[in-house]
Design an enzyme around this catalytic site. Structure first.
Site, PDB file in Angstrom:
ATOM      1  N   CYS A  69       0.833  -1.213   0.000  1.00 42.70           N
ATOM      2  CA  CYS A  69       0.000   0.000   0.000  1.00 42.70           C
ATOM      3  C   CYS A  69       0.866   1.261   0.000  1.00 42.70           C
ATOM      4  O   CYS A  69       1.564   1.544   0.978  1.00 42.70           O
ATOM      5  CB  CYS A  69      -0.921  -0.039   1.223  1.00 42.70           C
ATOM      6  N   CYS A 124       0.075   3.851   2.732  1.00 43.89           N
ATOM      7  CA  CYS A 124       0.546   3.368   4.038  1.00 43.89           C
ATOM      8  C   CYS A 124       1.994   3.793   4.275  1.00 43.89           C
ATOM      9  O   CYS A 124       2.371   4.150   5.391  1.00 43.89           O
ATOM     10  CB  CYS A 124       0.444   1.842   4.123  1.00 43.89           C
TER      11      CYS A 124
END
Length: 272
Positions: free
Chosen positions: A34, A37
């Protein structure tokens, strides 16, 4: 001080639920694939060192049971565990100022922000030596903090050490857009200082110089009033300097500040 821990199903109860009885735990559900993230994590790590909370990171691919238990459908998904109760937080990446607002809701105090307040008090009292000592401590404690850099530059501007101030502000990179924009705005203070060195001896020149002086003294409302009058009288004065000065003050204050909300629409009405 323990600020960041990796959490799995085996230690979730002990390191999140139990520890939250004594200290707030910010739970970051993430995935290695991600991109957002990876942007959010270093911001949370930095804040965990600054505030008195524990950051618990949970890889959803390694811990699908926890992701399912808390209905995590997208990452990053950040929750707040307070006194044993998991509370909603946010999904996605939030700007650092908004993260600070969330932490403030839990009455957390930032050691960095408290230090900056100490600096401001010392400067207001004219105690330059004390201010320098506090900055030395903050740079040692938070060596990579753009907040410290920006406030130190502001202090150097106060001391009329403009080249050193600009050098510090130039070191604030694009990684955090909010801090970068703030640094660019504080460069306007250097322009304000320089405007006072050679004020133009005209009605508008004196008004503009007075507005710059007020801005440097952080009397922003009076400064904005005068700058707006300059814009109304001559939009092109000093290479559109009054409008640029107002937008710089808005950036320093932030979009939610009452003065920004009041004078930004007035500036737009004057321009258009």
């Amino acid at each position: 001080m323990e600020t960041s821990i990796e959490v799995s199903s085996s230690n979730f109860a002990a390191d999140v639920i139990a520890k939250s009885e004594d200290k707030l735990v910010v739970v970051d559900f993430f995935a290695t694939w991600c991109g957002p993230c990876q942007i959010l994590k270093p911001i949370l790590v930095s804040l965990s060192r600054e505030y008195d909370f524990i950051l618990a990171t949970i890889d959803i691919d390694k811990n699908p049971d926890l992701a399912s238990q808390f209905a995590v459908t997208g990452v990053p998904d950040v929750r707040i565990c307070d006194r044993g109760i998991m509370q909603s937080g946010f999904v996605g990446v939030l700007p650092e100022p908004q993260l600070r607002e969330i932490l403030a809701q839990y009455n957390l105090k930032s050691d960095l922000e408290l230090g900056i307040e100490e600096v401001k008090s010392a400067i207001a009292a004219g105690n330059v030596k004390a201010a320098k000592q506090i900055f030395d401590r903050l740079f040692s404690q938070f060596p990579n903090s753009p907040l410290v850099v920006i406030q130190a530059a502001r202090f150097l501007i106060h001391l009329n050490k403009l080249d050193k101030a600009r050098e510090l502000l130039d070191s604030v990179g694009f990684e955090n857009q909010d801090h970068f924009n703030k640094a660019q705005s504080f460069k306007a203070l250097i322009g304000f200082k320089q405007a006072l060195d050679k004020p133009e001896n005209t009605s508008l020149g004196r008004k503009y110089a007075r507005a710059c002086q007020l801005a440097l003294r952080e009397e922003y409302e009076n400064s904005l009033k005068l700058l707006l009058e300059v814009v109304e009288a001559d939009r092109k004065y000093n290479d559109d300097g009054a409008r640029k000065a107002m937008t710089s003050i808005f950036a320093i204050l932030g979009t939610q500040h009452p003065l920004t909300k009041k004078y930004q629409p007035e500036l737009m009405m004057t321009l258009y």
